[in-house]
Design an enzyme around this catalytic site. Structure first.
Site, short mmCIF file in Angstrom:
data_model
loop_
_atom_site.label_atom_id
_atom_site.label_comp_id
_atom_site.label_asym_id
_atom_site.label_seq_id
_atom_site.Cartn_x
_atom_site.Cartn_y
_atom_site.Cartn_z
N ARG A 8 3.16 -17.72 8.15
CA ARG A 8 1.78 -17.64 7.65
C ARG A 8 0.93 -17.04 8.77
O ARG A 8 1.16 -17.32 9.95
CB ARG A 8 1.25 -19.02 7.26
CG ARG A 8 -0.16 -18.94 6.68
CD ARG A 8 -0.68 -20.30 6.24
NE ARG A 8 -2.07 -20.16 5.83
CZ ARG A 8 -2.95 -21.14 5.88
NH1 ARG A 8 -2.59 -22.34 6.32
NH2 ARG A 8 -4.19 -20.92 5.50
N HIS A 9 -0.03 -16.24 8.40
CA HIS A 9 -0.92 -15.61 9.40
C HIS A 9 -1.61 -16.66 10.26
O HIS A 9 -1.72 -17.82 9.89
CB HIS A 9 -1.97 -14.73 8.71
CG HIS A 9 -2.91 -15.51 7.82
ND1 HIS A 9 -3.95 -16.26 8.29
CD2 HIS A 9 -2.91 -15.66 6.47
CE1 HIS A 9 -4.58 -16.83 7.28
NE2 HIS A 9 -3.96 -16.48 6.16
N GLU A 11 -4.84 -18.44 12.32
CA GLU A 11 -6.14 -18.92 11.84
C GLU A 11 -7.18 -17.80 11.86
O GLU A 11 -7.21 -16.97 12.77
CB GLU A 11 -6.62 -20.07 12.72
CG GLU A 11 -7.91 -20.71 12.24
CD GLU A 11 -8.34 -21.84 13.16
OE1 GLU A 11 -8.01 -23.01 12.85
OE2 GLU A 11 -9.00 -21.56 14.18
N THR A 12 -8.03 -17.81 10.85
CA THR A 12 -9.07 -16.79 10.73
C THR A 12 -10.47 -17.40 10.84
O THR A 12 -10.64 -18.61 10.73
CB THR A 12 -8.98 -16.05 9.38
OG1 THR A 12 -9.31 -16.98 8.33
CG2 THR A 12 -7.59 -15.47 9.14
N ASP A 14 -12.72 -17.12 8.61
CA ASP A 14 -13.04 -17.75 7.32
C ASP A 14 -12.25 -19.03 7.07
O ASP A 14 -12.74 -19.90 6.33
CB ASP A 14 -12.84 -16.77 6.17
CG ASP A 14 -14.01 -15.80 6.03
OD1 ASP A 14 -15.07 -16.03 6.66
OD2 ASP A 14 -13.87 -14.80 5.29
N GLY A 22 -8.80 -15.21 -0.27
CA GLY A 22 -8.08 -14.46 -1.28
C GLY A 22 -7.58 -13.14 -0.73
O GLY A 22 -6.93 -13.09 0.31
N GLU A 82 -2.22 -12.45 -0.49
CA GLU A 82 -2.62 -13.78 -0.92
C GLU A 82 -3.00 -13.76 -2.40
O GLU A 82 -3.24 -12.70 -2.99
CB GLU A 82 -3.79 -14.29 -0.06
CG GLU A 82 -4.26 -15.70 -0.38
CD GLU A 82 -3.17 -16.76 -0.30
OE1 GLU A 82 -2.21 -16.73 -1.11
OE2 GLU A 82 -3.27 -17.66 0.54
N ARG A 83 -3.06 -14.93 -2.97
CA ARG A 83 -3.48 -15.08 -4.37
C ARG A 83 -4.86 -14.45 -4.56
O ARG A 83 -5.74 -14.59 -3.72
CB ARG A 83 -3.54 -16.56 -4.72
CG ARG A 83 -3.84 -16.84 -6.18
CD ARG A 83 -3.86 -18.33 -6.44
NE ARG A 83 -3.72 -18.60 -7.87
CZ ARG A 83 -3.63 -19.83 -8.36
NH1 ARG A 83 -3.62 -20.88 -7.56
NH2 ARG A 83 -3.53 -20.00 -9.67
#
Length: 168
Positions: A8-9, A11-12, A14, A22, A82-83
């Site tokens: 998983r990428h 932390e961002t 957002d 999304g 992503e979804r």
């Protein structure tokens, strides 16, 4: 057998602000960069044949950091996006509690079908190879759901920059 290191990428900005990203590009924050570097350090000695990332910036940036010591290009795949949260995209997550989902949110069936297409493509394009792929929380959950034949509710959420190994 193809080995998949599913990541998983990091932390961002957002993620911290609790914004539903999304299919927005997203931007790693300092913690996310450090998390990606930690995965890089951990994977430095692993022989990886290919690196694939979602075409969204937060995943691509994470994958570039991890791939750097391997001197390999990072390929992108929209299958790892992503979804699509439709009209919920960009919303403050706590504000969504109890809200009716808009019709334009990508369905779980659609995201699982996308996950299956990714796994099928991986097996056909990278037979007997080791691939590291950086995606997102929900698509990674869908990939594991399809792989293990379990409902998504039975797949534990991945933390930012977490790595899981699947043997295809």
């Amino acid at each position: 057998m193809t080995t998949l290191y599913l990541v998983r990428h990091g932390e961002t900005v957002d993620n911290v602000r609790q914004i539903l990203q999304g299919q927005r590009p997203g931007e790693l924050n300092d913690t996310g960069v450090r998390q990606a570097q930690a995965v890089c350090d951990k994977m430095r000695e692993v022989a990886i044949d290919a690196f694939i990332a979602s075409d969204l910036a937060r995943s691509y940036a994470t994958c570039e950091i991890i791939a750097k010591p391997h001197h390999k290009e990072v390929r992108t795949s929209s299958l790892l996006r992503e979804r699509d949260w439709g009209d919920f995209t960009g919303a403050f997550i706590p504000d969504l509690k109890g809200k009716t989902w808009p019709a334009n949110v990508e369905t779980l069936d659609a995201i699982k079908a996308r996950a299956q297409r990714f796994l099928d493509k991986l097996k056909s394009d990278y037979p007997n190879q080791t691939v590291l792929a950086v995606g997102h929380g929900i698509i990674n959950k869908a990939i594991q759901s399809v792989f293990y034949g379990k409902p998504m509710t039975e797949i534990q959420k991945m933390a930012n920059a977490e790595v899981r190994v699947l043997k295809l």
